[in-house]
Enzyme design. Structure first.
Site, PDB file in Angstrom:
ATOM      1  N   ASP A  34      34.786 191.548  64.387  1.00 44.20           N
ATOM      2  CA  ASP A  34      34.374 190.828  65.593  1.00 44.20           C
ATOM      3  C   ASP A  34      35.203 189.556  65.728  1.00 44.20           C
ATOM      4  OD1 ASP A  34      31.497 190.893  67.421  1.00 44.20           O
ATOM      5  OD2 ASP A  34      32.679 189.035  67.395  1.00 44.20           O
ATOM      6  N   GLN A  97      23.349 192.859  75.861  1.00 42.23           N
ATOM      7  CA  GLN A  97      24.659 193.474  75.655  1.00 42.23           C
ATOM      8  C   GLN A  97      25.693 192.762  76.516  1.00 42.23           C
ATOM      9  OE1 GLN A  97      24.677 197.713  76.300  1.00 42.23           O
ATOM     10  NE2 GLN A  97      26.834 197.937  75.720  1.00 42.23           N
ATOM     11  N   HIS A 103      28.594 199.850  70.863  1.00 41.08           N
ATOM     12  CA  HIS A 103      29.080 199.325  69.577  1.00 41.08           C
ATOM     13  C   HIS A 103      27.903 198.943  68.701  1.00 41.08           C
ATOM     14  CE1 HIS A 103      28.790 195.960  72.438  1.00 41.08           C
ATOM     15  NE2 HIS A 103      28.421 195.212  71.414  1.00 41.08           N
TER      16      HIS A 103
HETATM   17  P1  5GP Z   1      27.347 192.474  72.403  1.00 35.51           P
HETATM   18  O1  5GP Z   1      26.722 191.174  72.792  1.00 35.51           O
HETATM   19  O2  5GP Z   1      27.863 193.237  73.591  1.00 35.51           O
HETATM   20  O3  5GP Z   1      26.485 193.294  71.486  1.00 35.51           O
HETATM   21  O4  5GP Z   1      28.568 192.078  71.470  1.00 35.51           O
HETATM   22  C1  5GP Z   1      29.898 192.111  71.874  1.00 35.51           C
HETATM   23  C2  5GP Z   1      30.694 191.570  70.701  1.00 35.51           C
HETATM   24  O5  5GP Z   1      32.056 191.842  70.936  1.00 35.51           O
HETATM   25  C3  5GP Z   1      30.569 190.055  70.511  1.00 35.51           C
HETATM   26  O6  5GP Z   1      30.085 189.787  69.188  1.00 35.51           O
HETATM   27  C4  5GP Z   1      31.994 189.538  70.712  1.00 35.51           C
HETATM   28  O7  5GP Z   1      32.336 188.493  69.834  1.00 35.51           O
HETATM   29  C5  5GP Z   1      32.838 190.780  70.455  1.00 35.51           C
HETATM   30  N1  5GP Z   1      34.082 190.814  71.216  1.00 35.51           N
HETATM   31  C6  5GP Z   1      34.217 190.627  72.556  1.00 35.51           C
HETATM   32  N2  5GP Z   1      35.501 190.757  72.919  1.00 35.51           N
HETATM   33  C7  5GP Z   1      36.194 191.050  71.778  1.00 35.51           C
HETATM   34  C8  5GP Z   1      37.576 191.300  71.522  1.00 35.51           C
HETATM   35  O8  5GP Z   1      38.438 191.296  72.403  1.00 35.51           O
HETATM   36  N3  5GP Z   1      37.928 191.569  70.237  1.00 35.51           N
HETATM   37  C9  5GP Z   1      37.007 191.599  69.223  1.00 35.51           C
HETATM   38  N4  5GP Z   1      37.467 191.869  68.000  1.00 35.51           N
HETATM   39  N5  5GP Z   1      35.693 191.362  69.441  1.00 35.51           N
HETATM   40  C10 5GP Z   1      35.293 191.094  70.700  1.00 35.51           C
END
Ligand code: 5GP
Ligand code: ZN
Length: 116
Positions: A34, A97, A103
């Site tokens: 992440d 999300q 993911h």
């Molecule tokens: P959600 O809130 O959708 O469950 O989590 C999305 C996650 O994706 C977040 O923890 C954020 O830091 C990670 N993330 C978003 N964009 C990128 C990216 O471009 N690269 C990586 N490695 N992580 C990302």
């Protein structure tokens, strides 16, 4: 793996169009670190196929979902996490999300953590 969304950031990572620090890859899954980690080790396990949310899965995805979950402990062991870890899937707006490509967060390492 066919289905991909050209506007999806995680599909772009799968396609190698934007960089990510990969932790694991096979035909159907990719795991990468992440960009904004909550914990000393924080990886995201995703299907290579674009599925927007956990609410969009169908019975045909059951084996892939099982593979995502089964990968988590192997990956944590490989990354040196020996004292437990958390798994988390945020689904939809009320589930907080942010990225609409399925993911699973897997977080571990010694506390304190930044979040979680
Ligand atoms: P959600 O809130 O959708 O469950 O989590 C999305 C996650 O994706 C977040 O923890 C954020 O830091 C990670 N993330 C978003 N964009 C990128 C990216 O471009 N690269 C990586 N490695 N992580 C990302
Ligand atoms: Zn996608």
């Amino acid at each position: 793996m066919s289905h991909s969304d050209p506007n999806c950031i995680f599909c772009k990572i799968v396609a190698g169009q934007i960089p990510a620090k990969k932790a694991y890859e096979d035909e159907q899954l990719l795991a990468f670190h992440d960009i904004n980690p909550w914990a000393p080790v924080h990886v995201l396990i995703i299907p290579k196929q674009h599925i927007a949310t956990l609410a969009d899965v169908e019975p045909a995805h059951d084996a892939m979902l099982g593979a995502m979950l089964g990968l988590a402990p192997r990956l944590m062991k490989q990354l040196g996490v020996s004292n437990g870890f958390r798994t988390l899937i945020n689904t939809g707006r009320d589930g907080m999300q942010e990225v609409y490509h399925l993911h699973m967060h897997v977080m571990g390492g010694p506390r304190p953590w930044a979040r979680g």
